[in-house]
Design a protein around this motif. Sequence first.
Motif, PDB file in Angstrom:
ATOM      1  N   UNK A 177       0.833  -1.183   0.000  1.00  0.00           N
ATOM      2  CA  UNK A 177       0.000   0.000   0.000  1.00  0.00           C
ATOM      3  C   UNK A 177       0.869   1.234   0.000  1.00  0.00           C
ATOM      4  N   UNK A 178       0.249   2.374   0.241  1.00  0.00           N
ATOM      5  CA  UNK A 178       1.037   3.596   0.291  1.00  0.00           C
ATOM      6  C   UNK A 178       0.360   4.607   1.186  1.00  0.00           C
ATOM      7  N   UNK A 179       1.109   5.605   1.613  1.00  0.00           N
ATOM      8  CA  UNK A 179       0.555   6.650   2.460  1.00  0.00           C
ATOM      9  C   UNK A 179       0.760   8.008   1.801  1.00  0.00           C
ATOM     10  N   UNK A 180      -0.213   8.873   1.956  1.00  0.00           N
ATOM     11  CA  UNK A 180      -0.185  10.191   1.330  1.00  0.00           C
ATOM     12  C   UNK A 180      -0.769  11.220   2.276  1.00  0.00           C
ATOM     13  N   UNK A 181      -0.375  12.452   2.068  1.00  0.00           N
ATOM     14  CA  UNK A 181      -0.967  13.519   2.868  1.00  0.00           C
ATOM     15  C   UNK A 181      -2.083  14.175   2.069  1.00  0.00           C
ATOM     16  N   UNK A 182      -3.198  14.409   2.719  1.00  0.00           N
ATOM     17  CA  UNK A 182      -4.293  15.103   2.057  1.00  0.00           C
ATOM     18  C   UNK A 182      -4.630  16.357   2.840  1.00  0.00           C
ATOM     19  N   UNK A 183      -5.571  17.124   2.336  1.00  0.00           N
ATOM     20  CA  UNK A 183      -5.847  18.420   2.946  1.00  0.00           C
ATOM     21  C   UNK A 183      -6.567  18.289   4.282  1.00  0.00           C
ATOM     22  N   UNK A 184      -7.671  17.562   4.295  1.00  0.00           N
ATOM     23  CA  UNK A 184      -8.529  17.576   5.475  1.00  0.00           C
ATOM     24  C   UNK A 184      -8.969  16.181   5.901  1.00  0.00           C
ATOM     25  N   UNK A 185      -9.400  15.391   4.941  1.00  0.00           N
ATOM     26  CA  UNK A 185     -10.169  14.206   5.258  1.00  0.00           C
ATOM     27  C   UNK A 185      -9.298  12.952   5.294  1.00  0.00           C
ATOM     28  N   UNK A 186      -9.711  11.996   6.128  1.00  0.00           N
ATOM     29  CA  UNK A 186      -9.084  10.677   6.112  1.00  0.00           C
ATOM     30  C   UNK A 186      -9.705   9.855   4.984  1.00  0.00           C
ATOM     31  N   UNK A 187      -8.860   9.262   4.133  1.00  0.00           N
ATOM     32  CA  UNK A 187      -9.345   8.426   3.035  1.00  0.00           C
ATOM     33  C   UNK A 187      -8.543   7.124   3.044  1.00  0.00           C
ATOM     34  N   UNK A 188      -9.230   6.005   3.208  1.00  0.00           N
ATOM     35  CA  UNK A 188      -8.556   4.700   3.179  1.00  0.00           C
ATOM     36  C   UNK A 188      -9.168   3.863   2.060  1.00  0.00           C
ATOM     37  N   UNK A 189      -8.372   3.552   1.061  1.00  0.00           N
ATOM     38  CA  UNK A 189      -8.831   2.666   0.002  1.00  0.00           C
ATOM     39  C   UNK A 189      -8.175   1.310   0.192  1.00  0.00           C
ATOM     40  N   UNK A 190      -8.990   0.286   0.348  1.00  0.00           N
ATOM     41  CA  UNK A 190      -8.442  -1.066   0.378  1.00  0.00           C
ATOM     42  C   UNK A 190      -8.750  -1.758  -0.929  1.00  0.00           C
ATOM     43  N   UNK A 191      -7.775  -2.483  -1.428  1.00  0.00           N
ATOM     44  CA  UNK A 191      -7.968  -3.296  -2.621  1.00  0.00           C
ATOM     45  C   UNK A 191      -7.725  -4.732  -2.229  1.00  0.00           C
ATOM     46  N   UNK A 192      -8.681  -5.568  -2.549  1.00  0.00           N
ATOM     47  CA  UNK A 192      -8.578  -6.967  -2.167  1.00  0.00           C
ATOM     48  C   UNK A 192      -8.356  -7.832  -3.393  1.00  0.00           C
ATOM     49  N   UNK A 193      -7.651  -8.903  -3.168  1.00  0.00           N
ATOM     50  CA  UNK A 193      -7.345  -9.825  -4.248  1.00  0.00           C
ATOM     51  C   UNK A 193      -7.614 -11.242  -3.785  1.00  0.00           C
ATOM     52  N   UNK A 194      -8.233 -12.028  -4.654  1.00  0.00           N
ATOM     53  CA  UNK A 194      -8.484 -13.427  -4.335  1.00  0.00           C
ATOM     54  C   UNK A 194      -8.559 -14.257  -5.599  1.00  0.00           C
ATOM     55  N   UNK A 195      -8.686 -15.551  -5.435  1.00  0.00           N
ATOM     56  CA  UNK A 195      -8.768 -16.471  -6.569  1.00  0.00           C
ATOM     57  C   UNK A 195      -9.948 -17.396  -6.331  1.00  0.00           C
ATOM     58  N   UNK A 196     -10.728 -17.679  -7.357  1.00  0.00           N
ATOM     59  CA  UNK A 196     -11.800 -18.655  -7.176  1.00  0.00           C
ATOM     60  C   UNK A 196     -11.995 -19.496  -8.431  1.00  0.00           C
ATOM     61  N   UNK A 197     -12.656 -20.612  -8.275  1.00  0.00           N
ATOM     62  CA  UNK A 197     -13.050 -21.413  -9.432  1.00  0.00           C
ATOM     63  C   UNK A 197     -14.162 -20.673 -10.153  1.00  0.00           C
ATOM     64  N   UNK A 198     -14.128 -20.736 -11.491  1.00  0.00           N
ATOM     65  CA  UNK A 198     -15.124 -20.008 -12.275  1.00  0.00           C
ATOM     66  C   UNK A 198     -16.547 -20.379 -11.899  1.00  0.00           C
ATOM     67  N   UNK A 199     -16.771 -21.662 -11.655  1.00  0.00           N
ATOM     68  CA  UNK A 199     -18.145 -22.105 -11.411  1.00  0.00           C
ATOM     69  C   UNK A 199     -18.610 -21.801  -9.989  1.00  0.00           C
ATOM     70  N   UNK A 200     -17.709 -21.253  -9.157  1.00  0.00           N
ATOM     71  CA  UNK A 200     -18.085 -20.974  -7.772  1.00  0.00           C
ATOM     72  C   UNK A 200     -18.585 -19.551  -7.564  1.00  0.00           C
ATOM     73  N   UNK A 201     -18.106 -18.631  -8.363  1.00  0.00           N
ATOM     74  CA  UNK A 201     -18.434 -17.225  -8.171  1.00  0.00           C
ATOM     75  C   UNK A 201     -19.932 -16.975  -8.339  1.00  0.00           C
ATOM     76  N   UNK A 202     -20.560 -16.416  -7.315  1.00  0.00           N
ATOM     77  CA  UNK A 202     -22.009 -16.172  -7.387  1.00  0.00           C
ATOM     78  C   UNK A 202     -22.265 -14.777  -7.935  1.00  0.00           C
ATOM     79  N   UNK A 203     -22.941 -14.692  -9.057  1.00  0.00           N
ATOM     80  CA  UNK A 203     -23.221 -13.385  -9.661  1.00  0.00           C
ATOM     81  C   UNK A 203     -24.511 -12.788  -9.073  1.00  0.00           C
TER      82      UNK A 203
END
Lengths: 317, 317
Positions: free
Chosen positions: A110-136
């Motif tokens: 990840x990374x850290x940055x300075x902003x003007x006023x507000x706290x902003x946290x972006x999380x990005x998640x990564x995973x792996x699944x079988x094609x036939x398992x993913x529920x749309x």
Amino acid sequence: MTDLLEKAPTRFLPIGDDVSALELDQDRLAVVKSDTLVGKTDVPPGMSLWQAARKAVVINVSDFAAKGVQPLAILASLAFPPHLRKEDLEQIARGLGAGAAEYGAYVIGGDTNETAVDLVITCSLFGICRKDELIKRSGAKPGDLVAVTGTFGEVSAGLKILLENLDAPARLKEKLLAPVYMPNARLREGLALAETGLVTASIDSSDGLAWSLYELSEASGVGFSLTSLPTSSEVQEFARMHGLDVHELALYGGEEFELVVTVNPEGWSQVRRAVEKAGGSILQIGRVVEEREMTLKVGKELIMLEPKGFQHFSQAP
Amino acid sequence: MTDLLEKAPTRFLPIGDDVSALELDQDRLAVVKSDTLVGKTDVPPGMSLWQAARKAVVINVSDFAAKGVQPLAILASLAFPPHLRKEDLEQIARGLGAGAAEYGAYVIGGDTNETAVDLVITCSLFGICRKDELIKRSGAKPGDLVAVTGTFGEVSAGLKILLENLDAPARLKEKLLAPVYMPNARLREGLALAETGLVTASIDSSDGLAWSLYELSEASGVGFSLTSLPTSSEVQEFARMHGLDVHELALYGGEEFELVVTVNPEGWSQVRRAVEKAGGSILQIGRVVEEREMTLKVGKELIMLEPKGFQHFSQAP
């Protein structure tokens, strides 16, 4: 905005589903998701930085839960105002790590940055699944059962206490504020549901139950006929106390991370057993219908559900 | 902060390398990277929203370039102040799409949020590579050549024009501001470099050349003896005009996205041919040495490089 973007040839899910997915090989998908927590709209009064950081993880894990995918790795991008001290940042790091550990994932960068006023946290998640398992979101069929993994309305009530200064006795406050400060993603339930292969569509309820049903309705081209709306006795008591409509609280709240799924009726008992074995619970609340409308039957009354969602609250910065 | 986080068992690179990587299977890694552009510190005066959004992509692609990995998919999380209009958001979407298209990737998802004051764009990139292809920071060996993919100092000079009101003739301004507003990631070069298998360590120069060398030095346990420092005639002219040290401009600037690599000397001509075939160029600037110090020889003078990096500029919000 999404119509301005070129379509990826290997995209497996339409933009707008809970997660994005890419083909890794014949059988597997890479699943990615990125969601942002913003101080102004997602951090209510009284929430600690540790809790805010943990919540930034939970809101993303909840989307993985809805698709039945185990998140493996998390990237966390922070932007924070200059007045934050080293101890504050440590609290944020610990909150991110705690959220990751709860759900069996790791913060790997990840990374850290300075902003003007507000706290902003972006999380990005990564995973792996079988094609036939993913529920749309798009597989709900008329006749399917609609089910949820918990009760609704606690967070709506809790936010009324925090943002509109509605009062409540201490024991009620404690119960209603717990899911505001310490929300839980239904990952175990989602993984168990995906494994059954009997869930036809799934979404999380982060924008409110009514909005989640509306999204499923749009993606699957169906409607919903609800016959019950699970709420806790605390929400009912709070509603009575303040003359609030308990259904309003439960339908149009948000920041609740239950799963809303549709299930092939023949598989219902198997689905229920699977979720209970995983330590969760699942409640039937209605049926999928062909007509594109959403209704809730309460006694003899038929309430039409509106396609409106949770509006993030906004405090003065 | 990273010492507060639990280590992932499958992590392939240490936290702090340009990207994070996870084992997909015996031969392949999933590569992920998340970096944030903040209005206050990354968007200089005169930069359009389209350019800012494109830059948010470029800063991430540059890290993939340094590791020799093709980015496939991008998630974009936006937080923007309430005064932004629909057209502004469209410009942002188009800028993200343009950046993605330039580097052969696609924006496959993301989210939008309202923040108090500042524009915050976090891009998360995803790619796949063969394990043996990923170039780490840690492989530089004494005797290796040090090389870079371009000249340094333009952006430092450009930012002095924009932030310190230093003047310059129009033709100079144009040349020095171009890489500020429209930075380019050296992806083609990075992919070509990785394919040769002859690059022992690599990093991008986004925090300045001296800082990048310092990072390589820390990761590889070596030092650097530089014998040349490539700068453009425009930077030299600008430095003369304002009595600035051209080496300072080139060493301690930042926001320049050249690759800084170390190469097995026996493979140098092959490496150069590969980069040129990819449409780029690569210049030798010195050698890796055993002593943990960084020096630049200019005529008879020996300058000690300081381990200091680019400080993001900060405008009043």
